[in-house]
Scaffold this motif. Structure first.
Motif, short mmCIF file in Angstrom:
data_model
loop_
_atom_site.label_atom_id
_atom_site.label_comp_id
_atom_site.label_asym_id
_atom_site.label_seq_id
_atom_site.Cartn_x
_atom_site.Cartn_y
_atom_site.Cartn_z
N TYR A 67 -18.54 -26.71 27.87
CA TYR A 67 -19.69 -26.59 28.77
C TYR A 67 -20.96 -26.16 28.02
O TYR A 67 -22.06 -26.53 28.41
CB TYR A 67 -19.36 -25.65 29.93
CG TYR A 67 -18.26 -26.21 30.79
CD1 TYR A 67 -18.52 -27.27 31.66
CD2 TYR A 67 -16.95 -25.74 30.70
CE1 TYR A 67 -17.51 -27.83 32.43
CE2 TYR A 67 -15.94 -26.29 31.46
CZ TYR A 67 -16.22 -27.33 32.33
OH TYR A 67 -15.23 -27.89 33.08
N LEU A 68 -20.79 -25.35 26.98
CA LEU A 68 -21.95 -24.99 26.16
C LEU A 68 -22.53 -26.24 25.52
O LEU A 68 -23.74 -26.44 25.48
CB LEU A 68 -21.52 -23.98 25.08
CG LEU A 68 -21.28 -22.54 25.53
CD1 LEU A 68 -20.49 -21.77 24.48
CD2 LEU A 68 -22.61 -21.84 25.80
N HIS A 69 -21.62 -27.09 25.00
CA HIS A 69 -22.09 -28.34 24.37
C HIS A 69 -22.70 -29.28 25.39
O HIS A 69 -23.77 -29.85 25.16
CB HIS A 69 -20.94 -29.02 23.62
CG HIS A 69 -20.53 -28.26 22.39
ND1 HIS A 69 -21.19 -28.39 21.20
CD2 HIS A 69 -19.56 -27.34 22.20
CE1 HIS A 69 -20.64 -27.59 20.30
NE2 HIS A 69 -19.64 -26.94 20.88
N ASP A 70 -22.02 -29.44 26.53
CA ASP A 70 -22.52 -30.38 27.55
C ASP A 70 -23.96 -30.03 27.96
O ASP A 70 -24.78 -30.92 28.18
CB ASP A 70 -21.63 -30.34 28.79
CG ASP A 70 -20.31 -31.07 28.56
OD1 ASP A 70 -20.13 -31.63 27.45
OD2 ASP A 70 -19.45 -31.05 29.48
N SER A 71 -24.24 -28.74 28.08
CA SER A 71 -25.55 -28.35 28.61
C SER A 71 -26.61 -28.12 27.54
O SER A 71 -27.80 -28.26 27.81
CB SER A 71 -25.43 -27.08 29.46
OG SER A 71 -24.68 -27.33 30.62
N PHE A 72 -26.20 -27.74 26.33
CA PHE A 72 -27.22 -27.29 25.38
C PHE A 72 -27.29 -28.07 24.07
O PHE A 72 -28.14 -27.79 23.24
CB PHE A 72 -27.02 -25.80 25.08
CG PHE A 72 -27.09 -24.96 26.32
CD1 PHE A 72 -28.31 -24.78 26.97
CD2 PHE A 72 -25.96 -24.39 26.88
CE1 PHE A 72 -28.40 -24.04 28.13
CE2 PHE A 72 -26.04 -23.65 28.05
CZ PHE A 72 -27.25 -23.47 28.69
N GLU A 87 -20.99 -35.15 37.58
CA GLU A 87 -21.12 -35.91 36.32
C GLU A 87 -22.56 -36.23 35.91
O GLU A 87 -22.95 -35.96 34.78
CB GLU A 87 -20.33 -37.22 36.50
CG GLU A 87 -20.10 -38.00 35.23
CD GLU A 87 -18.94 -37.43 34.42
OE1 GLU A 87 -18.89 -37.68 33.21
OE2 GLU A 87 -18.08 -36.71 34.99
N SER A 88 -23.35 -36.78 36.80
CA SER A 88 -24.65 -37.33 36.39
C SER A 88 -25.77 -36.28 36.33
O SER A 88 -26.92 -36.63 36.07
CB SER A 88 -25.06 -38.44 37.37
OG SER A 88 -25.22 -37.87 38.66
N MET A 89 -25.43 -35.03 36.57
CA MET A 89 -26.46 -33.99 36.71
C MET A 89 -27.52 -33.98 35.61
O MET A 89 -28.72 -34.00 35.89
CB MET A 89 -25.78 -32.62 36.78
CG MET A 89 -26.73 -31.46 36.87
SD MET A 89 -27.57 -31.38 38.44
CE MET A 89 -26.24 -30.86 39.49
N THR A 90 -27.09 -33.96 34.33
CA THR A 90 -28.10 -33.79 33.27
C THR A 90 -28.99 -35.03 33.15
O THR A 90 -30.09 -34.94 32.60
CB THR A 90 -27.45 -33.47 31.91
OG1 THR A 90 -26.43 -34.44 31.65
CG2 THR A 90 -26.84 -32.09 31.91
N ASP A 91 -28.55 -36.17 33.65
CA ASP A 91 -29.40 -37.36 33.62
C ASP A 91 -30.30 -37.45 34.85
O ASP A 91 -31.49 -37.69 34.75
CB ASP A 91 -28.54 -38.63 33.54
CG ASP A 91 -27.79 -38.70 32.22
OD1 ASP A 91 -28.35 -38.24 31.20
OD2 ASP A 91 -26.64 -39.18 32.21
#
Ligand code: PLP
Length: 464
Positions: free
Chosen positions: A304-309, A152-156
């Motif tokens: 997943y495209l939205h979550d990452s980009f 969950e917290s990866m991008t932060d």
């Protein structure tokens, strides 16, 4: 004036097309001499038009000819005219793909391609995709999605655990490169042994994953290759996906080279189970014959495209729904229109026409393999269902042979190695070629060897 330059373009390109027929391999300028032989230096003062066109022509006519019937060096080749037309138009239109406001119908062009590919591979309504600046970048995007999906917290917070990813020892070098870029680290790439056909050993994969879990690592993705760079082998997507499901790992299929078999009724079985993969990439600039670069990445779940980009930018996204603002799911901000050239090709020859391109490349590979197998001066190192035809001739060093063929402007062909054996690697990816050009390749090679017996046996000459 643009009209004058376009007229010059037309004239120069017509000359180039003639030159390509008369001299399919251009004599190479030595790298150390390129600045001496050509007028490359940039000056303070302008050139008059005649001098300018002259300088440009010198570059054009000394540049390696990748579209001719004697270019077998890389995983692309030939020239599909409708695709070239699309790319020339793209340059004139000069859109950027981030918003509908700026790209208009070209957004629809890109979405039409993505939608068709998703449906072709059995992805459902929630799938989506984008174009990246090449297969390496498509792999990067897939790896970012896989990483971000791991917890969950990866991008932060960034990577806080020792994560591991799995790929075959025959896979593309962009995998370890990207592993470093995404903060996983090259040491956390597990290279899974390939079998004698260059295909990832599925049991070895599962064993390695289980071992890593026991040792406290967090396995997060497997990269399967559809067409390994040297042999053109296909990893077994179905069985690999079973393992990924069992351990909740992301499965990416790197189809940069041969993922386009999905266009062929005859060969798509090589990617059986692809609909189970979380992401898939294919380079239309390889088997699909579109000018460089044209790389497509699709994800089974667009989330997943939205979550990452997806990032907000008030200065940019000012109109229309985000479904049409493609910058929301892409790696880049400004992005070239790579879709139109593939669309013009596809629209003009239909899906059936693309299928013929693919099938024809396999047909040409069969011609080459049959020739090699029926001639005892040759040793064959590659297998059926591959357009990479690997061989040696009369035991001559492939490095020496390929390098001399290049220096003497006879053939553009490269070499590779598998299981410690070096060989010539003939790529039959140019679907403009026919049986005749493939057989001609061998004739040129054999005549060349007959004329250069001594040099080919004396390694000192090659080094100089
Ligand atoms: C060519 C290739 C790539 C890299 O694609 P680029 O467009 O050159 O970046 C990645 N994976 C495989 C298997 C390839 O053959």
């Amino acid at each position: 004036m643009i009209e004058k330059d376009i007229a010059q373009f037309q004239q120069i390109v017509t000359q180039l097309l003639t030159a390509e027929k008369e001299e399919p391999v251009v004599p190479p300028i030595k790298a150390e001499e390129v600045f001496n032989q050509l007028d490359l230096k940039l000056e303070t003062e302008p050139l008059d038009d005649d001098q300018f066109y002259q300088s440009l022509k010198e570059i054009i006519f000394n540049t390696p000819r990748t579209a001719t019937n004697q270019f077998f060096n890389q995983l692309f080749g030939g020239r599909r005219s409708k695709a070239v037309l699309g790319d020339l138009v793209a340059v004139m239109l000069n859109n950027s793909m981030y918003t509908y406001k700026v790209a208009g119908p070209i957004v629809g062009v890109e979405k039409a391609i993505i939608k068709e590919i998703c449906s072709m591979i059995g992805y459902g309504d929630h799938s989506d995709g984008t174009f990246a600046s090449g297969g390496s970048m498509s792999n990067l995007m897939a790896m970012v999605m896989a990483r971000d999906a791991a917890y969950e917290s990866m991008t932060d917070t960034g990577v806080e655990r020792k994560m591991t990813l799995y790929t075959s020892e025959e896979s593309h070098y962009s995998i370890p490169k990207n592993a470093s870029l995404i903060g996983i680290g090259k040491n956390q790439v597990r290279y899974i042994q390939a079998d004698d056909f260059g295909i990832m050993k599925v049991e070895a994969l599962e064993k390695q994953i289980e071992e890593d879990i026991q040792n406290g690592f967090l396995p997060f993705m497997v990269n399967a290759t559809a067409g390994t760079t040297v042999l053109g082998a296909f990893d077994k997507v179905g069985p690999i996906s079973d393992i990924c499901k069992k351990h909740a790992l992301w499965l990416h299929v790197d189809g940069a080279y041969c993922g386009a078999v999905v266009f062929s009724k005859k060969y798509k079985y090589l990617l059986k189970g692809l609909e189970e993969a979380d992401s898939f990439s294919v380079n239309a600039h390889k088997m699909l014959g579109t000018p460089l670069t044209c790389s497509i990445l699709v994800a089974k779940d667009e989330k997943y495209l939205h979550d990452s980009f997806s990032y907000d930018a008030d200065y940019l996204y000012q109109t229309d729904n985000d479904d049409f603002n493609l910058g929301k799911i892409s790696l880049q901000c400004g992005r070239r229109n790579d879709a139109l050239k593939f669309w013009t090709l596809w629209k003009s020859i239909g899906t059936n026409g693309l299928e013929k391109l693919i099938d024809h490349q396999f047909f040409l590979a069969d011609i080459a393999r049959n020739y090699i197998q029926s001639n005892e001066d040759y040793t064959l190192y590659s297998f059926d269902n591959s357009i990479s035809v690997c061989f040696n001739y009369k035991g001559i060093s492939p490095q020496k042979l390929c390098t001399l063929l290049y220096k003497e402007a006879k053939l553009m062909v490269g070499f590779g190695s598998f299981q410690g054996v070096d060989f010539v690697r003939l790529i039959t990816i140019n679907s403009d070629n026919s049986e005749k050009e493939i057989l001609n390749f061998f004739t040129i090679l054999e005549d060349f060897v007959a004329e250069h017996q001594e040099e080919l046996l004396d390694s000192a000459l090659i080094e100089s």
